[in-house]
Design an enzyme around this catalytic site. Sequence first.
Site, PDB file in Angstrom:
ATOM      1  N   LYS A  53       2.927 -11.185  -4.645  1.00 29.72           N
ATOM      2  CA  LYS A  53       2.979  -9.725  -4.412  1.00 29.72           C
ATOM      3  C   LYS A  53       2.344  -9.365  -3.065  1.00 29.72           C
ATOM      4  O   LYS A  53       2.951  -8.663  -2.271  1.00 29.72           O
ATOM      5  CB  LYS A  53       2.229  -9.000  -5.540  1.00 29.72           C
ATOM      6  CG  LYS A  53       1.927  -7.547  -5.246  1.00 29.72           C
ATOM      7  CD  LYS A  53       1.236  -6.848  -6.401  1.00 29.72           C
ATOM      8  CE  LYS A  53      -0.267  -6.955  -6.433  1.00 29.72           C
ATOM      9  NZ  LYS A  53      -0.994  -6.084  -5.489  1.00 29.72           N
ATOM     10  N   ASN A  54       1.139  -9.888  -2.830  1.00 35.30           N
ATOM     11  CA  ASN A  54       0.392  -9.438  -1.655  1.00 35.30           C
ATOM     12  C   ASN A  54       0.879 -10.075  -0.350  1.00 35.30           C
ATOM     13  O   ASN A  54       0.362  -9.767   0.727  1.00 35.30           O
ATOM     14  CB  ASN A  54      -1.109  -9.669  -1.856  1.00 35.30           C
ATOM     15  CG  ASN A  54      -1.671  -8.714  -2.900  1.00 35.30           C
ATOM     16  OD1 ASN A  54      -0.994  -7.751  -3.283  1.00 35.30           O
ATOM     17  ND2 ASN A  54      -2.871  -8.980  -3.370  1.00 35.30           N
ATOM     18  N   CYS A  94      -9.543   5.010  -5.851  1.00 36.35           N
ATOM     19  CA  CYS A  94      -8.979   3.803  -6.447  1.00 36.35           C
ATOM     20  C   CYS A  94      -9.921   3.330  -7.542  1.00 36.35           C
ATOM     21  O   CYS A  94     -11.141   3.482  -7.424  1.00 36.35           O
ATOM     22  CB  CYS A  94      -8.845   2.743  -5.356  1.00 36.35           C
ATOM     23  SG  CYS A  94      -8.410   1.133  -5.991  1.00 36.35           S
ATOM     24  N   ARG A 119     -12.508   1.946  -1.169  1.00 27.87           N
ATOM     25  CA  ARG A 119     -11.423   1.378  -0.361  1.00 27.87           C
ATOM     26  C   ARG A 119     -10.976   2.249   0.819  1.00 27.87           C
ATOM     27  O   ARG A 119      -9.836   2.708   0.882  1.00 27.87           O
ATOM     28  CB  ARG A 119     -10.231   1.020  -1.253  1.00 27.87           C
ATOM     29  CG  ARG A 119     -10.617   0.000  -2.294  1.00 27.87           C
ATOM     30  CD  ARG A 119      -9.462  -0.386  -3.167  1.00 27.87           C
ATOM     31  NE  ARG A 119      -8.587  -1.352  -2.563  1.00 27.87           N
ATOM     32  CZ  ARG A 119      -7.488  -1.805  -3.141  1.00 27.87           C
ATOM     33  NH1 ARG A 119      -7.136  -1.374  -4.317  1.00 27.87           N
ATOM     34  NH2 ARG A 119      -6.734  -2.697  -2.536  1.00 27.87           N
ATOM     35  N   ASP A 174      -9.675 -11.116  -6.783  1.00 24.79           N
ATOM     36  CA  ASP A 174      -8.531 -10.894  -7.677  1.00 24.79           C
ATOM     37  C   ASP A 174      -8.497 -11.864  -8.862  1.00 24.79           C
ATOM     38  O   ASP A 174      -7.630 -11.747  -9.731  1.00 24.79           O
ATOM     39  CB  ASP A 174      -7.205 -10.994  -6.888  1.00 24.79           C
ATOM     40  CG  ASP A 174      -7.006  -9.804  -5.975  1.00 24.79           C
ATOM     41  OD1 ASP A 174      -7.696  -8.787  -6.155  1.00 24.79           O
ATOM     42  OD2 ASP A 174      -6.150  -9.890  -5.067  1.00 24.79           O
ATOM     43  N   ARG A 177       2.869  -3.776 -12.240  1.00 18.75           N
ATOM     44  CA  ARG A 177       2.799  -3.666 -10.777  1.00 18.75           C
ATOM     45  C   ARG A 177       2.684  -5.051 -10.146  1.00 18.75           C
ATOM     46  O   ARG A 177       3.124  -5.245  -9.006  1.00 18.75           O
ATOM     47  CB  ARG A 177       1.569  -2.841 -10.362  1.00 18.75           C
ATOM     48  CG  ARG A 177       1.728  -1.350 -10.561  1.00 18.75           C
ATOM     49  CD  ARG A 177       0.566  -0.624  -9.928  1.00 18.75           C
ATOM     50  NE  ARG A 177       0.212  -1.282  -8.685  1.00 18.75           N
ATOM     51  CZ  ARG A 177      -1.017  -1.521  -8.259  1.00 18.75           C
ATOM     52  NH1 ARG A 177      -2.043  -1.108  -8.953  1.00 18.75           N
ATOM     53  NH2 ARG A 177      -1.221  -2.144  -7.127  1.00 18.75           N
TER      54      ARG A 177
END
Length: 421
Positions: free
Chosen positions: A22-23, A117, A122, A308, A400
Amino acid sequence: MDKLIITGGTQLSGELRISGAKNAALPVLAATLLCEEPVSIGNIPHLHDITTTMQLLGQMGIQLTIDEKMNIEVDSSTITKYEAPYDLVKTMRASILVLGPLLSRFGEANVSLPGGCAIGTRPVDIHIESLIKMGADIKVEAGYIHAKAGRLKGCKLVLEKVTVTGTENLLMAAVLAEGVTVIENAAKEPEVSDLALFLNKMGAKITGIDTDVLTIEGVSKLDAKNIHYDILPDRIETGTYLVAGAITRGKVKLKNTRPDTLDAVLDKLREAGATITTGDDWIELDMYGKRPKAVNIRTAPYPAFPTDMQAQFTAMNSIAEGVGIITETVFENRFMHVQEMQRMGADIQLESNTAICKGSEQLTGAPVMATDLRASASLVLAGLVAKGETLVDRIYHIDRGYDHIEEKLAQLGGTIKRIPK
Ligand code: EPU
């Protein structure tokens, strides 16, 4: 809202194919804005954040075509608007990634500020201040970043903090700038390197890839033809399924992944008692019949242990033998999963940025929910070992960032079902 219902107690076993990261996919899709020719991107994961990015590019007038294998062709020549509106940015902070490429190629960008967030404040101050150093005129008004520039100018940027999307935005901005840009204290995450490799494939001149000093010699345009680029495998998805194997005392083999991007995570799994075997593009974890041992974790930028993966290891520590201390140094508020795990019987004490986890023999299933992606995934992991049923609510967070999680876990023998709203 969809929910996941998990019945705990099955040892996971079997093989799984890991999806694209994803990132890495998000910045690479944003970087297609820089190319004057259509480009094709492969190994795109099937995720809500990808759909949001396609919507974001689509509403700018960009043409996107997607085939049955999830290859996306992007043609940015039809662009009519240089804007990322609030209604898209609020659902996906990574929308900020269009700021650098829009400004650098078209001299204009209006991007909504991401706002609050669940995992911390952030800010995007480093993105904005560095672009100003490169010659941009930026005003923040009514919740929007309004940026204008002639051709950006290369310069030396020493980033105050290691920021992943900040480094990516500046890398994309620098590619078309006049002269040389040097980014010091750059993020070295594999997703940053994947973006840099993609930019070079389009004709950029970036050196220092995989290090914390990136040097970019600006070019006047990117117009390479017939580019196809396959996204890097997802190291966080990989790590999550490895923990799923370990927490259930199972044995799993993950294919189409990159063990070299997971050193810190694999070390901690070994320390927890797992036998790890790797090949060029696969990892096997064997924890068969063994209770994991608690491990201490300290999150930090790559190549240290990733923030993460923190929630998933908190889940594993909660049923492990012994006491594990988890210290979160990247985001100030990333322990939203702890209270939910406590409701499942976990013995975790929170002291500012540290969680002290005393492993319990058994968790008990409960209705739970989380407010961010990795926290939600960690509750699914806890549910896989808990006694009885765990109902995970608000799973749009999981959608997501995890490609078909219930199908993948079911493939490994997990008892998990999606309940549509
Ligand atoms: N920071 C600033 N100012 C800035 C930018 C960042 O102070 O201008 C601070 C942040 O507040 C944070 C630290 O720097 O304390 C690191 O944040 P970073 O900018 O690296 O985070 P990000 O780029 O917003 C990406 C990932 C996150 C991942 C972090 C850290 C993407 C799209 N997102 O976020 O992924 O946690 O890097 O590795 O790449 C996820 O996938 O679940 C996720 C949250």
